[in-house]
Design a protein around this motif. Structure first.
Motif: not given
Length: 793
Positions: A747-762
């Motif tokens: 199993f895999d899992a992810a969190l992300f926050y995607d904005q027009p100028k940046y993106r943060v992922s875990f």
């Protein structure tokens, strides 16, 4: 007057007279869209009277500034569609609009499309590579799966193995000793050595930094693709690369994670000239990572520049380069004893999961250089010429390692030392047509294909002293010095060159009997010329027979393959039923004991199923049943073990399901199921009636579900969860000895926050640290944690 003063004067004049120029001229602008209203990028737009030209941007928009007052004709030219002329009148100081909506959706099969749509964002099924003609997903009688860059990005997939998790039936990737990756497809081994539909072989690791998507084309695909790009009877993996676009933009991203992972990627795009008809894009990446095991690392660099130029409204040019180099250590490859007379799992054998029994100074170095050039010329509204030249080179230097099992819990390190070179050249000329004959639509591709392959080997294989892998000596170490000493005093030398040429011609026609009923017929003829093995030491080109009657000297073979298909759209553009009968082949050298030369090995597939694009594009996918039969397989002659006979057969049957869904806004699901029954049906007694070695699990499941907030203060915040299951399989399977690879669920899992100028992922891969092995018995990594930050511009 100095050059500096001239530049100052020109700049002054421009700023002084620009406002006056704008008052005395006008502007022409517009938007080009597809039939469903989505914007169409990279469309050629020109003013017939002045010759000025440009390309639409990602929003399908174009603009001509400073146009003198008068009457003009705007020409919109798209591959696969009829030329459109729009008459406009320009008035000083005003803007005139000339929009155009294309009457056919099929044009996206011949030209890359940028679609800014949030609905079912992972479903990117339309392609110009699978059929090499303007054929929609629902019209194509062949099954294929796609993994889009949006899904790759959301899953923080930084290698081809992670990307392939989303392909039904691909299984755990097999990593070769120099980073090369291989997948399963319908029980057969296949590699990702096609790039944009032509040969792009890489006998080294391939960084996905420049990938637009992966296309897994299922079933024997020889008719259009030949056998020179690692197409197997189970299918073909095609890498579709990112293309330059008509805008300034890009992204810089950093990913860090477990085992000292450090990865930096860059994506920069810009028009080159003022009219934006010449475009440049650069994708680059560098990655360093250690293994989860006690020894091992990889360190690589990838550069992938691309340049496109709309030379005229009819002629376009695309040039791409893939350059990659890597230094690292071989992954663990364990070869169990084939004569143990036991049935056991790899767990029973007991080789330590986290030990390599090698050293970090036993490194290999690889370098890959792929050059791809394509020219498209619109001959008429019905015909397009496509000329493609591809050149691929891979070099391997250093140490390639494996572990060979022996009795009494021991293994022997097996090491290849030296250099290997692979060079492949592919030249294609295609003519692609879309025309009516007697009121029936015909989409045609006819082509010629020349492929040259050159391999160069200069290496020695040595075996080192055995080691007890359960209780190794405390001072045990395989060093470079020990390997070099063994290579200088003994070992098996391979110092040779070999070449082959393939000349092919093919034609394919998709014929509409009615608007909803389509038949396809395709045929290919290949002439293969193997030029033999040149021994560098003796200066001779080898001839005669090797082991089991296999010739290592020059030979020639001619093969014919076919593809036939039928599609009926039960509901136009929503649901279709399809069937196909496709063939493939591989050249086989040598002769039987009675002197009869061997023929090419052949396989035919019969398949039928359904494809859908339902509920306003919220559910897409396919369900199919296939039956592949292979004949002319070589096997040891039971009456003369020094020769082979060519009467072996094999069959592979199964069911595949591929679904991509968007049940409600922000929620997306990708899911697949693959069942495969493979059996050797006529072979020597020790393997007859058994599942072939290395054919992978007979059942596999993949899924990924994610939700992204689409409005409000949390817009762009999302999470994903997915997994993969594979039933048990065989690394070795004969009557007396079996080595079983256990089933796995990861199993895999992810969190992300995607904005027009940046993106943060875990991201976390293999959440539960499930133990699993590839078909080469390479242990898979336990739980891996990844964090990524990207800046967009």
């Amino acid at each position: 007057m100095t050059l500096f003063l001239r530049a100052v004067l020109v700049t002054f004049l421009l700023f002084t007279f620009q406002p006056l120029l704008a008052q005395n001229t006008g502007t022409i602008t517009g938007t080009v869209t597809l039939i469903d209203g989505q914007p169409f990028a990279s469309v050629s737009v020109s003013i017939k009277e002045t010759g000025r030209a440009t390309l639409t941007n990602g929003n399908g928009h174009y603009t001509f500034n400073n146009v003198s007052p008068g009457r003009y004709h705007i020409k919109i030219q798209v591959l696969g569609a009829t030329e459109k002329d729009i008459e406009v009148t320009v008035v000083a100081g005003q803007t005139v609009t000339a929009d155009h909506q294309l009457p056919k959706e099929n044009v996206q099969a011949l030209q890359e499309v940028t679609v800014a749509s949030g609905t079912n964002k992972f479903s990117k099924k339309e392609t110009r590579f699978v059929a090499r003609m303007p054929l929609k997903y629902l019209e194509n009688p062949q099954v294929y799966n796609t993994v889009s860059k949006e899904l790759i990005q959301e899953q923080v997939a930084i290698d081809l193995g992670s990307i392939s998790k989303n392909v039904p039936g691909a299984g755990i990737p097999m990593i070769a000793n120099q980073g090369r990756v291989t997948f399963r497809s319908r029980g057969f081994e296949t590699e990702p050595n096609a790039r944009n539909g032509v040969a792009g072989a890489a006998f080294s690791s391939i960084d996905p930094v420049n990938l637009e998507r992966i296309e897994a084309i299922k079933g024997p695909s020889t008719t259009l693709f030949g056998t020179n790009i690692s197409s197997s009877y189970g299918g073909l993996f095609n890498r579709v690369t990112k293309r330059p676009y008509n805008d300034v933009g890009g992204e810089v991203a950093y990913t860090g994670g477990s085992w000292n992972l450090n990865r930096l990627t860059v994506d920069v795009n810009s028009p080159v000239n003022a009219d934006k008809t010449a475009l440049f894009r650069l994708n680059a990446a560098t990655t360093h990572q250690k293994t989860f095991q006690d020894q091992g690392f990889t360190n690589n660099l990838s550069l992938a520049p691309s340049f496109s130029y709309q030379i005229t409204d009819r002629l376009s040019l695309l040039l791409e380069v893939e350059f990659g180099q890597e230094k690292g250590t071989s992954v663990v490859r364990f070869n169990p004893l084939t004569t143990s007379g036991k049935t056991q799992t790899i767990e029973d054998i007991g080789v330590p999961y986290n030990r390599t029994f090698m050293s970090n100074d036993l490194t290999y170095s690889t370098q890959m250089l792929n050059i791809f050039a394509q020219a498209n010329y619109k001959i008429s509204s019905q015909w397009t010429s496509q000329t493609v030249v591809s050149r691929a080179r891979s070099t391997i230097n250093g140490y390639i390692t494996a572990l060979n099992g022996r009795a009494n819990n021991t293994l022997i390190p097996n090491i290849i030392v030296g250099a290997t070179n692979f060079i492949a050249t592919d030249i294609q000329q295609n003519f692609i047509g879309d025309l009516n004959i007697a009121d029936h639509r015909n989409r045609i591709v006819a082509g010629l294909d020349y492929y040259n392959n050159f391999n160069d080997f200069d290496r020695v294989t040595v075996n080192l002293p055995a080691v007890n892998y359960l209780v190794p000596n405390a001072n045990y170490r395989i060093s470079r010095f020990k390997v070099d000493s063994a290579a200088n005093t003994g070992g098996t030398l391979r110092k040779e060159k070999n070449r082959d040429n393939t000349y092919a011609a093919y034609v394919s026609d998709a014929f509409n009997i009615t608007d909803q009923l389509l038949v396809m017929g395709s045929i290919r003829v290949d002439r293969y010329q193997y030029l033999g093995v040149y021994n560098v030491n003796t200066g001779q080109t080898a001839g005669g027979l090797g082991a089991n009657g296999v010739s290592i000297g020059p030979y020639k073979q001619t093969s014919v393959s076919q593809k036939m298909g039928l599609v009926y759209e039960v509901a136009k553009d929503r649901l279709s039923l399809f069937g196909n009968y496709m063939g493939g082949f591989f050249n086989r050298s040598g002769q039987a004991a009675d002197g009869t030369p061997f023929r090419p090995e052949h396989a035919n597939q019969m398949e039928f199923g359904a494809k859908g694009n339902l509920f306003g594009h919220r559910l897409t996918g396919s369900v199919s049943y296939y039956d592949i039969r292979v004949k002319n397989v070589l096997r040891t002659d039971p009456n003369n073990t020094n020769y082979s006979i060519q009467d072996g057969t094999r069959k592979s049957q199964g069911v595949e399901v591929d679904l991509t869904a968007n049940p409600f806004t922000g929620f997306n699901v990708v899911a697949g199921y693959a069942y495969n029954y493979s059996v050797i049906t006529n072979a020597n007694a020790d393997i007859n009636g058994l599942r072939p070695d290395g054919s992978g699990p007979d059942q596999m499941i993949n899924f990924w579900a994610s939700y992204r907030v689409s409005k409000g203060q949390l817009n762009g915040l999302g999470a994903g969860f997915g997994g993969n299951y594979g039933s048990r399989s065989y690394q070795l399977n004969n009557r007396t000895t079996k080595v079983i690879i256990p089933s796995y669920t990861m199993f895999d899992a992810a969190l992300f926050y995607d904005q027009p100028k940046y993106r943060v992922s875990f991201k976390v891969n293999n959440l539960t640290s499930e133990k699993a092995w590839s078909v080469r018995l390479t242990p898979q990594a336990p739980a891996q944690f990844l964090g990524s930050v990207a800046l967009k511009f």
